[in-house]
Design an enzyme around this catalytic site. Structure first.
Site, PDB file in Angstrom:
ATOM      1  N   ARG A 272       0.823  -1.129   0.187  1.00 46.52           N
ATOM      2  CA  ARG A 272       0.087  -0.023  -0.123  1.00 46.52           C
ATOM      3  C   ARG A 272       0.824   1.211  -0.039  1.00 46.52           C
ATOM      4  O   ARG A 272       1.677   1.440   1.068  1.00 46.52           O
ATOM      5  CB  ARG A 272      -0.931   0.004   1.335  1.00 46.52           C
ATOM      6  CG  ARG A 272      -1.697   1.418   1.430  1.00 46.52           C
ATOM      7  CD  ARG A 272      -2.589   1.194   2.709  1.00 46.52           C
ATOM      8  NE  ARG A 272      -3.587   2.082   2.901  1.00 46.52           N
ATOM      9  CZ  ARG A 272      -3.082   3.379   3.533  1.00 46.52           C
ATOM     10  NH1 ARG A 272      -2.062   3.481   3.935  1.00 46.52           N
ATOM     11  NH2 ARG A 272      -4.163   4.443   3.989  1.00 46.52           N
ATOM     12  N   LEU A 273       0.955   2.072  -1.067  1.00 51.89           N
ATOM     13  CA  LEU A 273       1.632   3.225  -1.224  1.00 51.89           C
ATOM     14  C   LEU A 273       1.050   4.389  -0.659  1.00 51.89           C
ATOM     15  O   LEU A 273      -0.071   4.969  -1.045  1.00 51.89           O
ATOM     16  CB  LEU A 273       1.897   3.473  -2.669  1.00 51.89           C
ATOM     17  CG  LEU A 273       2.791   2.433  -3.531  1.00 51.89           C
ATOM     18  CD1 LEU A 273       2.968   2.819  -4.903  1.00 51.89           C
ATOM     19  CD2 LEU A 273       3.847   1.869  -2.886  1.00 51.89           C
ATOM     20  N   ASP A 274       1.249   4.584   0.548  1.00 52.27           N
ATOM     21  CA  ASP A 274       0.541   5.638   1.600  1.00 52.27           C
ATOM     22  C   ASP A 274       1.021   7.051   1.126  1.00 52.27           C
ATOM     23  O   ASP A 274       2.008   7.343   0.642  1.00 52.27           O
ATOM     24  CB  ASP A 274       1.065   5.444   3.097  1.00 52.27           C
ATOM     25  CG  ASP A 274       0.585   6.574   3.897  1.00 52.27           C
ATOM     26  OD1 ASP A 274      -0.550   6.793   4.065  1.00 52.27           O
ATOM     27  OD2 ASP A 274       1.251   7.583   4.431  1.00 52.27           O
ATOM     28  N   ALA A 275      -0.024   7.836   0.850  1.00 48.38           N
ATOM     29  CA  ALA A 275      -0.006   9.250   0.646  1.00 48.38           C
ATOM     30  C   ALA A 275       0.731   9.719  -0.610  1.00 48.38           C
ATOM     31  O   ALA A 275       1.590  10.536  -0.784  1.00 48.38           O
ATOM     32  CB  ALA A 275       0.480  10.183   1.719  1.00 48.38           C
ATOM     33  N   ILE A 276       0.825   8.698  -1.717  1.00 48.09           N
ATOM     34  CA  ILE A 276       1.771   8.645  -2.896  1.00 48.09           C
ATOM     35  C   ILE A 276       1.478   9.984  -3.584  1.00 48.09           C
ATOM     36  O   ILE A 276       2.477  10.509  -4.276  1.00 48.09           O
ATOM     37  CB  ILE A 276       1.611   7.284  -3.400  1.00 48.09           C
ATOM     38  CG1 ILE A 276       2.590   7.412  -4.616  1.00 48.09           C
ATOM     39  CG2 ILE A 276       0.281   7.301  -4.113  1.00 48.09           C
ATOM     40  CD1 ILE A 276       4.011   7.063  -4.313  1.00 48.09           C
TER      41      ILE A 276
END
Length: 590
Positions: A246-250
């Site tokens: 999960r790429l957070d705040a990408i």
């Protein structure tokens, strides 16, 4: 020289290695320019272990099917005295959710200093108070494991940032400085606090860019060394059993003076590069982007089948909540009809609640300002709060609703709490389970957890309202107590999930068409990829009985139809079916 398929070869000249290296260089050129692309690409190939991975033979696999259902939880959402939380979590998962959900998203489990894990101190370690990498690996052996790549920022207490302040490596040039950006007037903000934080360094006072908080300092991806650090982090996660990233705040990753600093081209190119890297090392891996933004912007993260495999369906929570509280599904239907079907290899990640609040930005352009106000006023009357964000002109706008999902369903818009609380809550989840995409349940939705007002008082954080820490023994008692709602919620949702997982027509990419039975019935048709199973998913989202003419479903008389949820046989010659308030029915021929 090594041997591949009985033939000796030079690794660097192997066709598969050259193909991967060429694709890496293409992405690197788009991010950093042509001048240093060869050098940076060579570093990525080396540090990422791509040379060996590229020449391995892999069987292409389908990454998901109708059996995929995720649970979202913190490592310590459920705790037991004398037991490390990750061990408690694994025991609870095996005891209550084996055969129910097959995927687990454990929210940040690395050492951190704030924001419930999203200010990471050390990406290569597990917070000792939670457990160890062995505990993470053990969970990954029983469930597909999703972990957060907190990639936009790290903790101000991290070794990197300490080195930055002292002018040492690694870290001296890892952070975004205000002095490098002349015009930040258009920057999109998710928070109301100042964009820059002043810190004292060996070179004097510096302004560092902090999108989310002063303790979460944005990393400078203009420096390829930062990218290489995360290449190494991903390798660590893969080695420990993580297969979903999960790429957070990408969306906030890349900064350019004079722009919004959100969704920039370089950000999309970095996602493409990370996907190439991750899939080369682990073909079954999944990349999912977390972009809490309006719907059209969110859809852009599918790219051209070369960015996210899955995107969070961020417009679903506010629209579905508005539907359930208003008794009117017009906006939900309009949105669903506007959504492009996710092509094979892509999927929507459906959820109603998460560790954060219910995002309101994704409802922009879908609900009117008055409708949003009516919704937020109602949620506040049920004990919720509204977090704000700062606009470029300095004005504050609603960003998210902070409330537990169970508490949010207590009544209707503009009304008091009513007798349909539980039915409304279950109906919302039956809709989510039937929709195109992969469903995910926040642990507190599964348990029917109510607002944690004490948590807000103790921490001063509005999001704590939906981040309760259950005592494991007390939780077991409450689930077993027939006088409480927790057990009924848990068992009802688990039963629906088990039914859902057996239906080919609920494959994440199965056909979906909207049906029209007025504003009080949200209905759609699903058909399996092989066209052998049909499901008519009908949901009464009102507090009044609804009669639905069966002739409009055009049920084939030679098929055997039944309701998957009640088990009732459906006779095609029957004139109509009646749905009780907030009742759902999944009518199928298989």
């Amino acid at each position: 020289m090594q041997e591949f398929g009985g033939v000796s070869y030079d690794q660097a000249n192997h066709p598969k290695v050259q193909q991967v290296q060429h694709r890496v260089e293409q992405h690197v050129q788009q991010i950093y320019g042509a001048e240093k692309s060869a050098e940076i690409s060579a570093d990525i190939m080396r540090d990422g272990g791509l040379t060996d991975a590229a020449i391995d033979t892999h069987t292409l696999v389908n990454k998901w099917d109708e059996g995929d259902v995720y649970t979202i939880t913190y490592a310590d959402s459920i705790k037991k005295n004398g037991e490390l939380p990750l061990k408690t979590l694994h025991r609870i998962l095996r005891q209550h959710l084996r055969g129910v959900t097959n995927g687990i998203h454990i929210l940040p489990f690395c050492p951190y200093t704030s924001d419930y894990g999203f200010s990471v101190v050390d990406y290569h370690a597990v917070k000792p108070e939670f457990g160890s990498w062995k505990d993470i690996q053990a969970i990954s052996e029983d469930f597909k494991l999703m972990a957060d790549l907190v990639i936009n920022h790290c903790s101000s207490e991290s070794e990197w940032f300490k080195n930055f302040k002292e002018g040492k490596d690694p870290g001296s040039d890892y952070f975004v400085l205000g002095e490098d950006y002349e015009d930040v007037s258009k920057v999109v903000r998710p928070r109301p606090h100042p964009l820059f934080t002043n810190v004292q360094t060996v070179d004097g006072e510096k302004e560092v860019w902090c999108t989310f908080s002063a303790d979460q300092v944005d990393l400078n991806f203009r420096n390829p060394k930062v990218l290489l650090e995360f290449i190494r982090v991903i390798r660590t996660y893969l080695a420990q059993g993580v297969t979903v990233f999960r790429l957070d705040a990408i969306a906030f990753l890349w900064k350019e003076s004079g722009t919004t600093c959100v969704h920039l081209d370089q950000t999309h190119e970095i996602i493409k590069l990370l996907r190439l890297f991750i899939e080369t090392l682990e073909p079954e891996a999944i990349v999912i982007t977390e972009t809490n933004v309006p719907n059209k912007e969110n859809l852009s993260y599918f790219g051209n089948d070369n960015e996210a495999h899955m995107i969070y369906n961020f417009s679903l929570p506010p629209l579905l909540l508005n539907t359930m509280l208003s008794g009117d599904c017009r906006h939900l239907k309009a949105w669903m009809m506007s959504m492009p079907p996710a092509r094979r290899g892509r999927a929507y990640f459906n959820f109603i609640a998460s560790h954060d609040g219910i995002g309101l930005r994704p409802a922009e352009g879908l609900l009117s300002e008055q409708e949003l106000k009516d919704l937020t006023d109602t949620l506040c009357s049920f004990g919720g709060e509204i977090s704000m964000r700062k606009m470029p002109d300095g004005q504050l706008q609603p960003y998210e609703a902070n409330i537990s999902l169970f508490s949010s369903m207590a009544g209707k818009i503009g009304g008091a709490k009513d007798a349909y609380h539980l039915q409304r809550f279950i109906c919302a989840h039956s809709i989510m389970l039937a929709l195109e995409g992969v469903p995910a349940f926040y642990i507190h939705s599964l348990l029917g957890t109510e607002n944690d007002l004490q948590g807000v008082a103790d921490t001063g954080e509005l999001r704590a309202i939906n981040r309760h820490n259950w005592d494991a023994d007390m939780l077991e008692e409450k689930i077993a107590d027939p006088g409480l709602h927790h057990g009924e919620v848990f068992e009802s949702l688990k039963r629906m999930i088990r039914v859902r997982r057996q239906q080919p027509a609920f494959h994440p990419n199965a056909t979906q068409y909207t049906l029209h039975f007025g504003n009080e019935v949200f209905a759609f048709w699903r058909e399996s990829l092989n066209r052998e199973q049909s499901i008519f998913a009908l949901h009464n989202i009102s507090d009044k009985k609804q009669e639905i003419p069966l002739v409009e479903l055009n049920l084939i008389a030679t098929e055997n139809w039944r309701d998957l949820l009640s088990g009732e046989k459906i006779t095609p010659c029957k004139q109509s079916i009646v749905l009780e308030p907030y009742q759902s029915t999944w009518i199928t021929n298989r």
